[in-house]
Design an enzyme around this catalytic site. Structure first.
Site, mmCIF file in Angstrom:
data_model
loop_
_atom_site.group_PDB
_atom_site.id
_atom_site.type_symbol
_atom_site.label_atom_id
_atom_site.label_comp_id
_atom_site.label_asym_id
_atom_site.label_seq_id
_atom_site.Cartn_x
_atom_site.Cartn_y
_atom_site.Cartn_z
ATOM 1 N N TYR A 32 -7.580 -12.675 8.228
ATOM 2 C CA TYR A 32 -8.275 -12.176 7.029
ATOM 3 C C TYR A 32 -9.753 -12.581 7.061
ATOM 4 O O TYR A 32 -10.640 -11.747 6.813
ATOM 5 C CB TYR A 32 -7.571 -12.749 5.797
ATOM 6 C CG TYR A 32 -8.121 -12.297 4.472
ATOM 7 C CD1 TYR A 32 -7.841 -11.028 3.962
ATOM 8 C CD2 TYR A 32 -8.915 -13.153 3.701
ATOM 9 C CE1 TYR A 32 -8.334 -10.620 2.733
ATOM 10 C CE2 TYR A 32 -9.409 -12.752 2.470
ATOM 11 C CZ TYR A 32 -9.119 -11.489 1.988
ATOM 12 O OH TYR A 32 -9.614 -11.084 0.769
ATOM 13 N N LYS A 50 -13.076 -10.182 7.192
ATOM 14 C CA LYS A 50 -14.101 -10.200 6.143
ATOM 15 C C LYS A 50 -15.467 -10.589 6.709
ATOM 16 O O LYS A 50 -16.504 -10.127 6.219
ATOM 17 C CB LYS A 50 -13.675 -11.151 5.017
ATOM 18 C CG LYS A 50 -12.412 -10.684 4.274
ATOM 19 C CD LYS A 50 -12.610 -9.329 3.629
ATOM 20 C CE LYS A 50 -11.444 -8.895 2.757
ATOM 21 N NZ LYS A 50 -11.667 -7.584 2.140
HETATM 22 P P1 NAP Z 1 -4.516 -5.995 -4.417
HETATM 23 O O1 NAP Z 1 -4.262 -6.061 -5.866
HETATM 24 O O2 NAP Z 1 -3.455 -6.388 -3.454
HETATM 25 O O3 NAP Z 1 -5.042 -4.516 -4.085
HETATM 26 C C1 NAP Z 1 -5.250 -4.083 -2.778
HETATM 27 C C2 NAP Z 1 -5.569 -2.610 -2.814
HETATM 28 O O4 NAP Z 1 -5.779 -2.181 -1.455
HETATM 29 C C3 NAP Z 1 -4.449 -1.778 -3.375
HETATM 30 O O5 NAP Z 1 -4.985 -0.850 -4.296
HETATM 31 C C4 NAP Z 1 -3.880 -1.041 -2.161
HETATM 32 O O6 NAP Z 1 -3.492 0.270 -2.524
HETATM 33 C C5 NAP Z 1 -5.090 -0.967 -1.258
HETATM 34 N N1 NAP Z 1 -4.717 -0.793 0.143
HETATM 35 C C6 NAP Z 1 -4.068 -1.660 0.950
HETATM 36 N N2 NAP Z 1 -3.853 -1.102 2.149
HETATM 37 C C7 NAP Z 1 -4.393 0.154 2.094
HETATM 38 C C8 NAP Z 1 -4.491 1.222 3.015
HETATM 39 N N3 NAP Z 1 -3.985 1.126 4.248
HETATM 40 N N4 NAP Z 1 -5.127 2.351 2.634
HETATM 41 C C9 NAP Z 1 -5.635 2.467 1.381
HETATM 42 N N5 NAP Z 1 -5.569 1.487 0.457
HETATM 43 C C10 NAP Z 1 -4.946 0.339 0.810
HETATM 44 O O7 NAP Z 1 -5.765 -6.917 -4.023
HETATM 45 P P2 NAP Z 1 -7.188 -7.170 -4.692
HETATM 46 O O8 NAP Z 1 -7.262 -8.606 -4.975
HETATM 47 O O9 NAP Z 1 -7.496 -6.185 -5.744
HETATM 48 O O10 NAP Z 1 -8.098 -6.898 -3.411
HETATM 49 C C11 NAP Z 1 -9.075 -5.877 -3.339
HETATM 50 C C12 NAP Z 1 -10.098 -6.287 -2.295
HETATM 51 O O11 NAP Z 1 -10.759 -7.482 -2.730
HETATM 52 C C13 NAP Z 1 -9.499 -6.607 -0.930
HETATM 53 O O12 NAP Z 1 -10.340 -6.139 0.086
HETATM 54 C C14 NAP Z 1 -9.471 -8.120 -0.931
HETATM 55 O O13 NAP Z 1 -9.508 -8.637 0.367
HETATM 56 C C15 NAP Z 1 -10.735 -8.429 -1.703
HETATM 57 N N6 NAP Z 1 -10.789 -9.776 -2.251
HETATM 58 C C16 NAP Z 1 -9.965 -10.149 -3.260
HETATM 59 C C17 NAP Z 1 -10.080 -11.442 -3.785
HETATM 60 C C18 NAP Z 1 -9.228 -11.912 -4.935
HETATM 61 O O14 NAP Z 1 -9.409 -13.061 -5.365
HETATM 62 N N7 NAP Z 1 -8.325 -11.110 -5.467
HETATM 63 C C19 NAP Z 1 -11.007 -12.334 -3.259
HETATM 64 C C20 NAP Z 1 -11.811 -11.912 -2.221
HETATM 65 C C21 NAP Z 1 -11.721 -10.627 -1.743
HETATM 66 P P3 NAP Z 1 -2.153 1.024 -2.023
HETATM 67 O O15 NAP Z 1 -1.106 -0.031 -1.805
HETATM 68 O O16 NAP Z 1 -1.853 1.938 -3.169
HETATM 69 O O17 NAP Z 1 -2.555 1.755 -0.803
#
Ligand code: NAP
Length: 241
Positions: free
Chosen positions: A149, A153
């Site tokens: 991961y 990133k």
């Molecule tokens: P999440 O709730 O697990 O959402 C992930 C999203 O990515 C879902 O909408 C999923 O949609 C989509 N996704 C996954 N694989 C995909 C694919 N192959 N094609 C299209 N869409 C895909 O996670 P989140 O926390 O909102 O994360 C969103 C972003 O923020 C990610 O890049 C994550 O690394 C980043 N991030 C999050 C945090 C945090 O604290 N939450 C911190 C740093 C960075 P479907 O399953 O419907 O395809």
């Protein structure tokens, strides 16, 4: 921002959904992309009910044919791309399986590259564009148990800065946000001890609110941010500084 159209990848839940809602609230036409089309349909309904403009597109960023189909249907309109789709598959490096390495790189890094490549031509023609990549503080700091991961990133940051240099002459900015710790399905997988440890290391002493992150994405996507490119905006309550 009413004359702009934004594709948000991974808009079915969490951070992507919040970004789609926030952009729509600013008058941007939103194209919400993800695999879970039922959730996208609910989001689109909610945005329309609030007076915004939105449509859903089924999108798997790991599948070139799916990205091509999205670009064919929406590539001419989209001038803001939020590369948010992301997954985790955590393990210590010693135990990390090839499949878990590859799926995380394919989704988080190659997926963002594919969507950027597919949509930058339309932005070049318009001589206006914004690409905002959702990276992570662990792309800057590294994190034990997240080699795949963190590498994805960190790679996104290299992609951001390289495309920023390539596309600047066409008035397209490319930036990244580096979120810290936000309550979504992704972080819900962490156990209580991990939650407590992370919270203790955040100077602001709390998790971020999804609308705080969405506001940063909206800013980087705005006309006002036109002189910012190749930047990584850390939105982490001080977790990384
Ligand atoms: P999440 O709730 O697990 O959402 C992930 C999203 O990515 C879902 O909408 C999923 O949609 C989509 N996704 C996954 N694989 C995909 C694919 N192959 N094609 C299209 N869409 C895909 O996670 P989140 O926390 O909102 O994360 C969103 C972003 O923020 C990610 O890049 C994550 O690394 C980043 N991030 C999050 C945090 C945090 O604290 N939450 C911190 C740093 C960075 P479907 O399953 O419907 O395809």
């Amino acid at each position: 921002m009413t004359h702009h159209t934004a594709l948000v990848t991974g808009a079915s839940q969490g951070i992507g959904r919040a970004c789609a809602e926030a952009l729509a609230a600013k008058g941007v036409s939103v194209v919400a992309g993800a695999r879970q089309t039922d959730r996208l349909a609910t989001l689109v309904e909610e945005i329309r009910a609030a007076g915004g403009t939105a449509e859903a597109v089924e999108l798997d960023v790991t599948d070139q044919a799916s990205v091509d189909a999205m670009a064919k249907s929406h590539g001419r309109d989209v001038d803001i791309l939020v590369n948010n789709a992301g997954i985790t598959a955590d393990n210590l490096g010693l135990r990390l399986k090839d499949g878990d390495w590859q799926s995380v790189i394919d989704t988080n890094l190659t997926g963002a590259f594919r969507c950027s490549r597919a949509l930058m031509r339309g932005m070049m023609k318009k001589r206006w564009g914004r690409i905002v990549n959702v990276s992570s503080v662990v792309g800057l700091s590294g994190n034990a148990g997240q080699a795949n991961y963190s590498a994805s990133k960190a790679g996104l940051i290299g992609l951001t800065k390289s495309l920023a240099q390539e596309l600047a002459s066409r008035n397209i900015t490319v930036n990244a946000v580096a979120p810290g710790f936000f309550a979504t399905d992704m972080t819900a997988r962490l156990d209580e001890a991990q939650h407590t440890d992370i919270l203790a290391s955040i100077p602001l002493g709390r998790m971020g609110e999804l609308d705080e992150l969405a506001a940063s994405v909206c800013f980087l996507a705005s006309e006002e941010a036109g002189y910012i490119t190749g930047h990584v905006l850390n939105v982490s309550g001080g977790l990384y500084m």
